[in-house]
Design a protein around this motif. Structure first.
Motif, PDB file in Angstrom:
ATOM      1  N   ILE A 160      17.950   6.499 -72.027  1.00 43.69           N
ATOM      2  CA  ILE A 160      16.840   7.396 -72.980  1.00 43.69           C
ATOM      3  C   ILE A 160      15.606   7.462 -73.323  1.00 43.69           C
ATOM      4  O   ILE A 160      15.131   8.106 -72.875  1.00 43.69           O
ATOM      5  CB  ILE A 160      17.522   7.093 -74.377  1.00 43.69           C
ATOM      6  CG1 ILE A 160      19.246   7.875 -74.752  1.00 43.69           C
ATOM      7  CG2 ILE A 160      16.225   8.420 -75.595  1.00 43.69           C
ATOM      8  CD1 ILE A 160      19.486   6.919 -76.089  1.00 43.69           C
ATOM      9  N   LEU A 161      15.301   5.970 -73.426  1.00 48.05           N
ATOM     10  CA  LEU A 161      14.052   5.384 -72.995  1.00 48.05           C
ATOM     11  C   LEU A 161      13.684   4.706 -72.205  1.00 48.05           C
ATOM     12  O   LEU A 161      12.595   3.658 -71.483  1.00 48.05           O
ATOM     13  CB  LEU A 161      14.083   4.760 -74.277  1.00 48.05           C
ATOM     14  CG  LEU A 161      13.522   4.972 -76.166  1.00 48.05           C
ATOM     15  CD1 LEU A 161      13.653   4.171 -76.838  1.00 48.05           C
ATOM     16  CD2 LEU A 161      12.577   6.550 -76.247  1.00 48.05           C
ATOM     17  N   PRO A 191      13.939   7.857 -69.145  1.00 50.31           N
ATOM     18  CA  PRO A 191      15.045   9.383 -69.599  1.00 50.31           C
ATOM     19  C   PRO A 191      14.517  10.460 -70.252  1.00 50.31           C
ATOM     20  O   PRO A 191      14.782  11.791 -69.553  1.00 50.31           O
ATOM     21  CB  PRO A 191      15.915   8.839 -68.888  1.00 50.31           C
ATOM     22  CG  PRO A 191      15.751   7.263 -69.188  1.00 50.31           C
ATOM     23  CD  PRO A 191      14.191   7.029 -69.049  1.00 50.31           C
ATOM     24  N   ASP A 192      14.569  10.566 -71.456  1.00 49.81           N
ATOM     25  CA  ASP A 192      14.094  10.764 -72.869  1.00 49.81           C
ATOM     26  C   ASP A 192      13.123  11.174 -74.157  1.00 49.81           C
ATOM     27  O   ASP A 192      13.079  10.449 -74.537  1.00 49.81           O
ATOM     28  CB  ASP A 192      15.285  11.491 -73.476  1.00 49.81           C
ATOM     29  CG  ASP A 192      15.613  12.790 -74.218  1.00 49.81           C
ATOM     30  OD1 ASP A 192      14.094  13.667 -73.845  1.00 49.81           O
ATOM     31  OD2 ASP A 192      16.252  13.388 -73.912  1.00 49.81           O
ATOM     32  N   PRO A 193      12.179  10.632 -73.006  1.00 53.81           N
ATOM     33  CA  PRO A 193      10.889  10.206 -74.041  1.00 53.81           C
ATOM     34  C   PRO A 193      10.574  10.679 -75.506  1.00 53.81           C
ATOM     35  O   PRO A 193       9.661  10.201 -76.256  1.00 53.81           O
ATOM     36  CB  PRO A 193       9.345  10.203 -73.217  1.00 53.81           C
ATOM     37  CG  PRO A 193       9.636  11.430 -72.170  1.00 53.81           C
ATOM     38  CD  PRO A 193      11.133  11.076 -72.017  1.00 53.81           C
ATOM     39  N   TYR A 194      11.025  12.426 -74.995  1.00 49.90           N
ATOM     40  CA  TYR A 194       9.922  12.953 -76.442  1.00 49.90           C
ATOM     41  C   TYR A 194      11.923  14.111 -76.688  1.00 49.90           C
ATOM     42  O   TYR A 194      11.313  14.909 -77.610  1.00 49.90           O
ATOM     43  CB  TYR A 194       9.566  14.358 -76.166  1.00 49.90           C
ATOM     44  CG  TYR A 194       8.352  13.710 -75.362  1.00 49.90           C
ATOM     45  CD1 TYR A 194       7.374  13.172 -75.864  1.00 49.90           C
ATOM     46  CD2 TYR A 194       8.098  13.877 -73.471  1.00 49.90           C
ATOM     47  CE1 TYR A 194       5.783  12.578 -75.214  1.00 49.90           C
ATOM     48  CE2 TYR A 194       6.657  12.955 -73.564  1.00 49.90           C
ATOM     49  CZ  TYR A 194       5.935  12.458 -74.402  1.00 49.90           C
ATOM     50  OH  TYR A 194       4.676  11.644 -73.646  1.00 49.90           O
ATOM     51  N   GLY A 197      14.908  16.285 -73.858  1.00 54.20           N
ATOM     52  CA  GLY A 197      15.719  15.807 -72.225  1.00 54.20           C
ATOM     53  C   GLY A 197      15.517  15.655 -71.321  1.00 54.20           C
ATOM     54  O   GLY A 197      15.819  16.546 -69.646  1.00 54.20           O
ATOM     55  N   HIS A 198      13.523  15.812 -71.460  1.00 53.41           N
ATOM     56  CA  HIS A 198      13.595  15.761 -69.731  1.00 53.41           C
ATOM     57  C   HIS A 198      12.896  14.700 -69.327  1.00 53.41           C
ATOM     58  O   HIS A 198      11.452  13.347 -70.658  1.00 53.41           O
ATOM     59  CB  HIS A 198      12.177  16.817 -69.648  1.00 53.41           C
ATOM     60  CG  HIS A 198      13.003  18.010 -69.681  1.00 53.41           C
ATOM     61  ND1 HIS A 198      14.061  19.088 -68.945  1.00 53.41           N
ATOM     62  CD2 HIS A 198      12.409  19.241 -71.256  1.00 53.41           C
ATOM     63  CE1 HIS A 198      13.850  19.982 -69.522  1.00 53.41           C
ATOM     64  NE2 HIS A 198      13.285  20.111 -70.701  1.00 53.41           N
ATOM     65  N   GLY A 199      13.033  14.274 -68.610  1.00 55.76           N
ATOM     66  CA  GLY A 199      12.321  12.816 -68.305  1.00 55.76           C
ATOM     67  C   GLY A 199      10.973  12.404 -67.749  1.00 55.76           C
ATOM     68  O   GLY A 199      10.766  13.681 -66.860  1.00 55.76           O
ATOM     69  N   SER A 200      10.860  12.085 -67.566  1.00 51.71           N
ATOM     70  CA  SER A 200       8.698  11.230 -67.069  1.00 51.71           C
ATOM     71  C   SER A 200       8.268  10.145 -67.844  1.00 51.71           C
ATOM     72  O   SER A 200       8.860   9.361 -68.291  1.00 51.71           O
ATOM     73  CB  SER A 200       8.304  12.581 -67.947  1.00 51.71           C
ATOM     74  OG  SER A 200       7.831  12.405 -69.437  1.00 51.71           O
ATOM     75  N   THR A 201       7.161   9.819 -66.938  1.00 48.02           N
ATOM     76  CA  THR A 201       6.645   8.542 -66.839  1.00 48.02           C
ATOM     77  C   THR A 201       5.292   8.717 -68.235  1.00 48.02           C
ATOM     78  O   THR A 201       5.115   9.604 -68.496  1.00 48.02           O
ATOM     79  CB  THR A 201       5.640   8.367 -66.056  1.00 48.02           C
ATOM     80  OG1 THR A 201       7.071   7.797 -64.555  1.00 48.02           O
ATOM     81  CG2 THR A 201       4.908   6.977 -65.901  1.00 48.02           C
ATOM     82  N   GLU A 249       7.738  20.730 -81.106  1.00 46.46           N
ATOM     83  CA  GLU A 249       9.248  21.045 -81.612  1.00 46.46           C
ATOM     84  C   GLU A 249      10.598  20.518 -80.967  1.00 46.46           C
ATOM     85  O   GLU A 249      10.844  20.906 -79.794  1.00 46.46           O
ATOM     86  CB  GLU A 249      10.365  22.654 -82.138  1.00 46.46           C
ATOM     87  CG  GLU A 249      10.807  22.627 -82.557  1.00 46.46           C
ATOM     88  CD  GLU A 249      10.113  22.455 -84.037  1.00 46.46           C
ATOM     89  OE1 GLU A 249      11.048  21.620 -84.526  1.00 46.46           O
ATOM     90  OE2 GLU A 249       9.504  22.274 -84.329  1.00 46.46           O
ATOM     91  N   PRO A 250      11.041  19.338 -80.787  1.00 46.09           N
ATOM     92  CA  PRO A 250      12.137  18.202 -80.077  1.00 46.09           C
ATOM     93  C   PRO A 250      13.360  19.223 -80.420  1.00 46.09           C
ATOM     94  O   PRO A 250      14.050  20.038 -81.016  1.00 46.09           O
ATOM     95  CB  PRO A 250      12.107  17.099 -80.759  1.00 46.09           C
ATOM     96  CG  PRO A 250      12.141  17.366 -82.270  1.00 46.09           C
ATOM     97  CD  PRO A 250      11.509  18.556 -82.167  1.00 46.09           C
ATOM     98  N   GLU A 251      14.709  19.144 -79.039  1.00 46.75           N
ATOM     99  CA  GLU A 251      15.686  19.941 -79.005  1.00 46.75           C
ATOM    100  C   GLU A 251      15.962  19.134 -79.982  1.00 46.75           C
ATOM    101  O   GLU A 251      17.537  20.082 -80.279  1.00 46.75           O
ATOM    102  CB  GLU A 251      15.785  19.624 -77.438  1.00 46.75           C
ATOM    103  CG  GLU A 251      15.010  20.112 -75.751  1.00 46.75           C
ATOM    104  CD  GLU A 251      15.201  21.754 -76.257  1.00 46.75           C
ATOM    105  OE1 GLU A 251      16.330  21.803 -76.780  1.00 46.75           O
ATOM    106  OE2 GLU A 251      14.265  22.866 -75.901  1.00 46.75           O
ATOM    107  N   SER A 252      16.647  17.741 -80.189  1.00 47.20           N
ATOM    108  CA  SER A 252      17.066  17.016 -80.932  1.00 47.20           C
ATOM    109  C   SER A 252      16.823  16.594 -82.531  1.00 47.20           C
ATOM    110  O   SER A 252      15.354  16.941 -82.326  1.00 47.20           O
ATOM    111  CB  SER A 252      17.982  15.857 -79.999  1.00 47.20           C
ATOM    112  OG  SER A 252      16.689  14.511 -79.873  1.00 47.20           O
ATOM    113  N   GLU A 253      17.853  16.701 -82.818  1.00 42.13           N
ATOM    114  CA  GLU A 253      17.214  16.416 -84.834  1.00 42.13           C
ATOM    115  C   GLU A 253      16.545  14.739 -84.553  1.00 42.13           C
ATOM    116  O   GLU A 253      17.590  13.452 -83.939  1.00 42.13           O
ATOM    117  CB  GLU A 253      18.804  15.781 -85.139  1.00 42.13           C
ATOM    118  CG  GLU A 253      18.155  16.369 -86.512  1.00 42.13           C
ATOM    119  CD  GLU A 253      17.975  15.510 -87.679  1.00 42.13           C
ATOM    120  OE1 GLU A 253      17.677  14.346 -87.231  1.00 42.13           O
ATOM    121  OE2 GLU A 253      16.447  16.044 -88.333  1.00 42.13           O
TER     122      GLU A 253
END
Length: 310
Positions: A160-161, A191-194, A197-201, A249-253
């Motif tokens: 996740i983080l 892996p999922d900062p926001y 569902g998408h990873g980034s630095t 708007e995030p994908e998850s709650e």
């Protein structure tokens, strides 16, 4: 009461404003005291006033003998002797309270400092969500330091983080200044900062505003930040309140997302020994990646905070 004048004079979140809609008193424990903006104790026979009821919209009636107190804490009625003027010492200690960010904040002292402020909570285009409070058997400073620590992401929040295959933390700056602690340029891969569902630095900016309040802003493809404020019920019994601000708007709650994150942190926090955060920098080992924690411990020591292990 916990013997810590710095925390006694600070502001602490104790209840959601919506909890007061019903009009009844709410008892809470803060720094070893039972309070509900007053000390939670009838001066007659020591009964908890939070078990009583509100009468006439602005007076509090004790559940034991009906002694009734006005908003200044003074007893205005002793039902067994309604004709008698209550003595001057029939007065409950009153504490200052304020409502902000949907929460009631209380100080057991003068409240000379300000409430923690976090710019994203007031920034247009950002939705704000409140998570918690999360009760945890840990000291307030331990909870704050965990919030500031990015090194645990790949192991406690793997997938996740953090990613244990990419645990490296680049150099960054952390300083103690007039406003508290500031850490900038804290760069990590997530892996999922926001919660999309998408990873980034991403790059974090961390601030410690008050001894038990801190925030971060996560710089990347979206604007996301969080304010943490910890309520110290006892030396090793705390509640963590978290406000999240985001411009997307995030994908998850997001409340469930944060519930999951804190559930992963809780067993770590409750396992740490010593339970009080060591303010002596020689008591535990530190790395360059621990610069924010080191600055936080130094700042607490400068302030004279006592709820830490020397």
């Amino acid at each position: 009461m916990l013997d810590d004048p710095v925390l006694v004079d600070d502001w602490h979140p104790v209840a959601r404003v919506e909890e007061l809609v019903g009009g009844g008193p709410i008892g809470v424990r803060l720094l070893g005291e039972q309070v509900f903006a007053w000390r939670d104790l009838c001066v007659h026979r020591g009964t908890r006033l939070s078990l009583g009821r509100i009468v006439e919209g602005a007076r509090l009636e004790c559940p034991y003998h009906g002694w009734t107190y006005g908003v200044d804490g003074r007893c205005v009625l002793m039902p067994a002797h309604p004709e008698q003027t209550p003595p001057a010492k029939a007065c409950v200690t009153v504490f200052r309270a304020r409502a902000e960010y949907g929460v009631v904040w209380v100080t057991l002292g003068k409240g000379s400092g300000n409430l923690p402020r976090f710019e994203l909570l007031d920034q247009p285009g950002h939705q704000v969500l409140m998570a918690g409070p999360y009760r945890v058997r840990a000291s307030g400073p331990r909870v704050v330091e965990n919030f500031l620590d990015v090194g645990h992401f790949p192991f406690v929040h793997e997938g996740i983080l953090g990613d244990r295959a990419r645990p490296e933390i680049a150099d960054y700056d952390a300083v103690v200044n007039a406003d508290g602690v500031l850490a900038t340029g804290v760069k990590v891969y997530q892996p999922d900062p926001y919660a999309t569902g998408h990873g980034s630095t991403v790059t974090y900016t961390y601030r410690v505003h008050r001894p038990l309040s801190a925030s971060f802003i996560k710089h990347g493809e979206h604007s996301f930040g969080m304010l943490l404020s910890v309520t110290p019920h006892e030396a090793v019994d705390s509640s963590a309140w978290m406000w999240m601000a985001m411009n997307y708007e995030p994908e998850s709650e997001m409340i469930e997302f944060q519930d999951r994150i804190f559930a992963q942190d809780r067993p770590i926090l409750e396992s740490q020994r010593p339970e009080l955060l060591p303010l002596d920098l020689q008591a535990e080992l530190h790395l360059r990646s621990d610069r924010t924690a080191i600055a936080y411990r130094r700042w607490l020591r400068q302030l004279g905070v006592r709820t830490g292990a020397s």
